[in-house]
Design an enzyme around this catalytic site. Sequence first.
Site, short mmCIF file in Angstrom:
data_model
loop_
_atom_site.label_atom_id
_atom_site.label_comp_id
_atom_site.label_asym_id
_atom_site.label_seq_id
_atom_site.Cartn_x
_atom_site.Cartn_y
_atom_site.Cartn_z
N ASP A 224 -13.43 5.10 0.08
CA ASP A 224 -12.14 4.62 -0.72
C ASP A 224 -10.98 5.76 -0.62
OD1 ASP A 224 -9.63 3.44 -1.57
OD2 ASP A 224 -10.58 2.65 -3.42
C1 BGC Z 1 -6.94 2.30 -2.34
C2 BGC Z 1 -7.40 0.87 -1.23
C3 BGC Z 1 -6.59 1.37 0.01
C4 BGC Z 1 -6.40 3.11 0.18
C5 BGC Z 1 -5.50 3.28 0.84
C6 BGC Z 1 -6.52 3.60 -2.28
O1 BGC Z 1 -6.09 3.76 -3.25
O2 BGC Z 1 -7.84 1.19 -3.46
O3 BGC Z 1 -7.85 0.23 -2.02
O4 BGC Z 1 -7.10 0.84 1.07
O5 BGC Z 1 -6.19 3.42 -1.37
O6 BGC Z 1 -4.14 2.84 0.87
#
Ligand code: BGC
Length: 819
Positions: A224
């Site tokens: 993530d």
């Molecule tokens: C979120 C993810 C997301 C990623 C990219 C993170 O903060 O938890 O679900 O895909 O950011 O935007």
Amino acid sequence: MTQSLTPLEKAALLSGENVWQTRAVPRAGIREIFLSDGPHGIRKQGGSGDHLGLHSSEPATCFPPAATIANSWDPQLGEKIGAAIGAEAVALGVDVVLGPGLNIKRSPLCGRNFEYFSEDPRVSGAFAAAYVRGIQSAGVAACPKHFAANSQETRRMVTDSVVDERTLREIYLTGFEMAVREAGPKAIMSSYNKVNGYYAHENPWLLTQVLREEWGFDGVVVSDWGGSNDAVAAIRAGGTLEMPAPGWDSVLQILTALEDGSLSEDDLTSRAQEIADLARSLPDKQDRGTFDTQAHHALARRAAGESAVLLKNEADTLPLALGTRTAVIGDFALTPRYQGAGSSLVNPTRLVTGVEATQRSGLDVIGVAQGFVRNGVHDPALVAEAVALAERAEQVVLWLGLDEISESEGLDRPHLDLPANQLRLLSELAQGETPIVVVLSGGSAVDVKWMGDAQAVLHGYLCGQAGAEGILDVLTGEVNPSGRLAETYPQRIEHTPTAGRFPETGSRVDYLEGPLVGYRWYLSAGIDTALPFGYGLSYTTFEYSNLTVDDAGAHFTLTNTGDRAGAEVAQLYVHRRSPSGVLRPVRELAGFAKVQLQAGENRRVHIPFDQYTFRHWDASSGSWETESGQWQLHVGANAEDIRVQANYNLGGTVGAGTGAETQLRELVDTVLSASAGESARAQSGTHSVGGSPKRRRREINLNDPLMELSEARSPLARLAATALRRLLTRAEAKGRPDLNLLFLSGMPIRDLAKMSGGAMNLEMAQQLLRLVNGRHVAGLSGMLRSGLRYRSYTRRTREQFRSLSVQNPTQSRAEEIRS
Ligand code: BGC
């Protein structure tokens, strides 16, 4: 000509070049990979990209989010939406779609529940597999997330989910297992949190043993954004790609580990090969094409209609007769709340409001009143205007909902209530004679005690860009409602299995309720709910009869006993009859079927058994087993409305034991007393959840969130924390969450290096930490020294990496990495 990659090239493939894109190695035929959110539509940011959205994204269809579509109980619909999202990804130049999100709703208070399907792993897994199939049918990759046990937003980047293995596998991993086994996603996103002591992105048990070895996943594990902690540990554990952009720092760490022998070249090669395979599998960037905005809007409308859940329909108030004099009331009719806030935010191609959809529906709109300010207090003038309008109408359609600040990525909800000013308006309108139909917006369970004031209630959840049209289709009877809740609505938050323990504000989150999540808890503890899991009404009625069970599954007859066509969601639950040695919730979903029937029609319905139906994880033998003996199959319209049942004698892999009932009772008691203990502590002021931060000074470490600089020894650091808190409060007061600020406040200090795109490295972050901990001079000079070293390293490495392509401009293939 055979060409192998150098360690530098392999290492460079394993972290992002910028917020959304990986590095390319053209001489080996490995192109860059573009990743974008998100689950319910494409969020392709233009310009340089800034993670949580200061830069707007290119227009794309905003489908209803996962929480809404799960209510359709129709995975085929999910697959169609997935395919449309995949087609849009191709057209917009996106290679990996960061979704679907399928975390289990452990508590209705999780601020991100709107992005997830259900409290049940079978529902989550069926939908996740469907989305993956759909997205990948376009040639791009899906990336189910967040793997795993990512159940709260509070301190989401630093908590440790402590879960026993059986619960983890049966509740929190089964949905991912289904998605991986049934749909073969090319990527998966590891979560921010630790799972039993190890960050998910560097958890060898999770990523290697379970995901790769047991389930056969051979794709890319993407961290993530900012979720990677130790680049080398990740590679060893099976984590492939660090996002977003740690500069060349991770490359340096990887190469150092190779040299000192703490990382094997085999592990590095395996991870680089995963990236190369993914890059090679993607469609050619040149053949983008366009997508059909009209057709996708129509699909979004259909999806909203088929997912809306009719919660109440006293005296057949609905469907509304065309031409009826209608008052449209409520701020949500004017400014729809149609998707959740955070990384999933889509810039829609069109947006239809409730007012517009009602005006076009054939109802006679005699007026529109705002009724309330969605982030405001009671406004007598707005209420008086609404009441006067209602008096002139034959019916009121009142649009209520959760406002933008009530639920968002990065936040958990403090309670289940709708804003008080909305409920006050409803009760004032209810004093009059005009029947009230409430249309509800919001992505998660809410308190519904107010339903007594309305004659009918239709829950549209967050219904996407065409949602208002889908809702009107249901209100006017064009579509017969067939949505069913994919999560339980408790009577009170105190009744939930995590009461008093959610969100956890410490670092350790104990999942002590084990498998008793959602309806599994309410049924096992004997607690009444407001609206059960699987609940929803229709304009027609259904009857269940003649249940028979054989080794292939359950068979029963479903009859539409009403006077119009409609679809029923028949649900199959298993119930283990004693004697049993395995603790099990009273009833567990084993399958479901959405069946469309004409008025008066009946059909034989079959819900098959599969490898998940009777299994339990035996932690002592480390294997899936099934318990022999008597089971009961329950088929019904929701978890609390079982219409037919039958016994089934299973020849399992292990014999029947004893003691399960006592174990279940003990677990229920443990959960109840944990909640009672927390509420007693809350009353005595020593509550661990949500209290104001204690004033103390302590040594801050790399994995503490920035917000906790308020406890730092350095006054400068405390000042920074105060400034951050002020900015957050100011943003909250505006009624819209500022995602970048929320993210910053929860972000661990290590991410200053991991997410700075190369401006800072880990060594500099460590020096900064000395400063934060009160050693100002040493910290500052250390930062300068390591900054200079890092700059020159970055310059050299970047040049070396570039010159490699220039030296060897051959067209070798990605498969040749291993040679
Ligand atoms: C979120 C993810 C997301 C990623 C990219 C993170 O903060 O938890 O679900 O895909 O950011 O935007």
